[in-house]
Motif scaffolding. Sequence first.
Motif, PDB file in Angstrom:
ATOM      1  N   ALA A   1      44.299  26.614  85.478  1.00 22.30           N
ATOM      2  CA  ALA A   1      43.701  27.966  85.276  1.00 22.30           C
ATOM      3  C   ALA A   1      42.643  27.958  83.924  1.00 22.30           C
ATOM      4  O   ALA A   1      41.746  28.494  84.405  1.00 22.30           O
ATOM      5  N   GLU A   2      42.791  27.052  83.235  1.00 23.14           N
ATOM      6  CA  GLU A   2      41.822  26.794  82.204  1.00 23.14           C
ATOM      7  C   GLU A   2      40.687  26.440  82.450  1.00 23.14           C
ATOM      8  O   GLU A   2      39.443  27.109  82.332  1.00 23.14           O
TER       9      GLU A   2
ATOM     10  N   ARG B   1      49.391  36.215  87.783  1.00 23.14           N
ATOM     11  CA  ARG B   1      48.016  36.427  87.476  1.00 23.14           C
ATOM     12  C   ARG B   1      47.360  37.245  88.536  1.00 23.14           C
ATOM     13  O   ARG B   1      46.480  37.025  89.522  1.00 23.14           O
TER      14      ARG B   1
ATOM     15  N   ALA C   1      38.599  28.809  84.786  1.00 21.22           N
ATOM     16  CA  ALA C   1      38.091  30.356  84.140  1.00 21.22           C
ATOM     17  C   ALA C   1      36.615  30.316  84.179  1.00 21.22           C
ATOM     18  O   ALA C   1      36.083  31.662  84.710  1.00 21.22           O
ATOM     19  N   ASN C   2      35.567  29.433  83.915  1.00 19.56           N
ATOM     20  CA  ASN C   2      34.353  29.584  83.967  1.00 19.56           C
ATOM     21  C   ASN C   2      33.594  28.778  85.053  1.00 19.56           C
ATOM     22  O   ASN C   2      32.394  28.287  84.998  1.00 19.56           O
TER      23      ASN C   2
END
Length: 214
Positions: free
Chosen positions: A90-91, A187, A94-95
Amino acid sequence: MTRSFSLSLLTIGATLSMTAGLALAGSDTVSSDQILNALKPKSATRGLSLGAQVDPAVTAREAAKEATILNKLRNRQTRSLSLGERQEIAEIAANKPKLDLEIHFDYNSANISKGATRAVQELGKALSDASLKGSTFVLSGHTDAVGGEAYNQDLSERRADTIKKYLVEQYGLNGSNLVTVGYGKSRPKDANAPFDPANRRVQVVNMDTETAAQ
């Protein structure tokens, strides 16, 4: 309550720390071109023109770290991922360029409904495009908040697995370059409306253009 994905698309593109979104409200057909545009890596030029400072050494270290994590997760059973590994994914995601596909599944099932087949076919066409060659994609399953945590976690994992299986069998995509993960109801797309059907989705993330298995 029918546990199915409704068909719509939310695309989010990321460039460095800049993100931009495009919602295709009311669209009942998602085209491969729309998916392709959402998943294409964004040029760093835009971020630089807005004053972002990029340290090549830092970028290289981050890319190496991401590649190490992705390589660790290739060919893993979705349900074998730990909470920490799901968080790592997920981290990283993120971008990254991503999109949310809300696809109908049969009731209480991971089987794709007949009405949703075309959306998955368009996804297969997009991921097969030469411009995405060399990419690793994460397919993450999500549910709404109806039902228990364990139930939703299992359902989200099975639905992510279903999409991966379809893409490998029908479009010949390399399964090693499709990392699957389930997030259950943890989420939601709309945290203010956790029971909203819009939270039932499979998110597709282009993790990188240089991390594909050789």
